[in-house]
Design a protein around this motif. Structure first.
Motif, short mmCIF file in Angstrom:
data_model
loop_
_atom_site.label_atom_id
_atom_site.label_comp_id
_atom_site.label_asym_id
_atom_site.label_seq_id
_atom_site.Cartn_x
_atom_site.Cartn_y
_atom_site.Cartn_z
N ASP A 1 5.22 17.28 -11.85
CA ASP A 1 5.40 18.28 -10.80
C ASP A 1 6.57 17.84 -9.92
N SER A 2 7.64 18.61 -9.93
CA SER A 2 8.85 18.20 -9.22
C SER A 2 8.67 18.21 -7.71
N SER A 3 7.84 19.09 -7.16
CA SER A 3 7.65 19.08 -5.71
C SER A 3 6.95 17.80 -5.28
N LYS A 4 5.99 17.34 -6.07
CA LYS A 4 5.33 16.07 -5.77
C LYS A 4 6.32 14.91 -5.92
N HIS A 5 7.15 14.98 -6.94
CA HIS A 5 8.15 13.93 -7.16
C HIS A 5 9.10 13.84 -5.95
N LEU A 6 9.56 14.98 -5.47
CA LEU A 6 10.49 14.96 -4.34
C LEU A 6 9.84 14.43 -3.08
N ALA A 7 8.59 14.79 -2.84
CA ALA A 7 7.88 14.27 -1.67
C ALA A 7 7.68 12.76 -1.77
N GLU A 8 7.32 12.29 -2.94
CA GLU A 8 7.13 10.85 -3.14
C GLU A 8 8.46 10.11 -3.06
N LEU A 9 9.51 10.71 -3.57
CA LEU A 9 10.83 10.09 -3.48
C LEU A 9 11.27 9.97 -2.02
N SER A 10 11.03 10.98 -1.25
CA SER A 10 11.37 10.95 0.18
C SER A 10 10.60 9.86 0.90
N ALA A 11 9.31 9.77 0.63
CA ALA A 11 8.48 8.73 1.25
C ALA A 11 8.96 7.34 0.82
N PHE A 12 9.33 7.20 -0.44
CA PHE A 12 9.82 5.92 -0.95
C PHE A 12 11.14 5.54 -0.26
N ARG A 13 12.03 6.50 -0.13
CA ARG A 13 13.33 6.27 0.51
C ARG A 13 13.13 5.77 1.95
N ILE A 14 12.23 6.42 2.67
CA ILE A 14 11.96 6.02 4.05
C ILE A 14 11.36 4.62 4.09
N ARG A 15 10.38 4.38 3.25
CA ARG A 15 9.71 3.07 3.26
C ARG A 15 10.67 1.97 2.82
N LEU A 16 11.50 2.24 1.83
CA LEU A 16 12.48 1.26 1.34
C LEU A 16 13.45 0.85 2.45
N GLY A 17 13.74 1.76 3.36
CA GLY A 17 14.65 1.46 4.47
C GLY A 17 14.02 0.68 5.60
N ALA A 18 12.72 0.52 5.57
CA ALA A 18 12.03 -0.20 6.64
C ALA A 18 12.22 -1.71 6.49
N ASP A 19 12.39 -2.39 7.60
CA ASP A 19 12.54 -3.85 7.57
C ASP A 19 11.32 -4.54 6.96
N SER A 20 10.16 -3.94 7.11
CA SER A 20 8.93 -4.57 6.63
C SER A 20 8.61 -4.27 5.16
N PHE A 21 9.46 -3.49 4.48
CA PHE A 21 9.21 -3.15 3.08
C PHE A 21 9.21 -4.41 2.23
N ASN A 22 8.11 -4.63 1.49
CA ASN A 22 8.04 -5.79 0.62
C ASN A 22 7.05 -5.53 -0.51
N PRO A 23 7.55 -5.05 -1.66
CA PRO A 23 6.65 -4.73 -2.76
C PRO A 23 6.08 -5.96 -3.47
N THR A 24 6.51 -7.16 -3.10
CA THR A 24 5.93 -8.35 -3.72
C THR A 24 4.69 -8.83 -2.98
#
Length: 132
Positions: A1-24
């Protein structure tokens, strides 16, 4: 579902830009990152050479059209991109590549840079960036 993909991509982009982002170390960041990697695998043919991408694009379109045919036979509204009678392959591909694929690959490239910065001493990376 592309609308879900775009929403998740947007959330990922925002979270990736946060200083506290750490997927490890952060489970939520890890889940979000793995979700984006999984979605990238789903659209991975877009990063292949054109002949292979084209073959996979036609396979996906065939699947969409079969879904649309089934929806019509059940008297349901036909989902976007699934109506074989009103389908434009070039327009569909242009939108797919421009609005779904390229932004996804861009954010995964940003993820790679983020992870490399986590592995490398920061002063060295900063000097590498300014020298190029």
């Amino acid at each position: 579902d592309s609308s879900k993909h775009l929403a998740e991509l947007s959330a990922f982009r925002i979270r990736l830009g946060a200083d506290s982002f750490n997927p490890t170390t952060d489970n939520s960041d890890q889940q979000m990152t793995l979700g984006m990697i999984f979605r990238a695998a789903d659209i991975g043919h877009s990063a292949k050479d054109w002949p292979l991408h084209e073959v996979w694009s036609y396979r996906v379109v065939q699947e969409f059209h079969e879904q649309g045919d089934e929806e019509k036979s059940l008297g349901l509204a036909v989902s976007p991109l699934c109506d074989r009678d009103n389908f434009d392959m070039s327009g569909s591909q242009s939108g797919f590549l421009q609005y779904l694929c390229l932004p996804t690959w861009k954010e995964l490239a940003n993820l790679e840079l983020h992870m490399l910065e986590q592995l490398e001493p920061r002063p060295r990376l900063r000097s590498q960036r300014t020298s190029t």
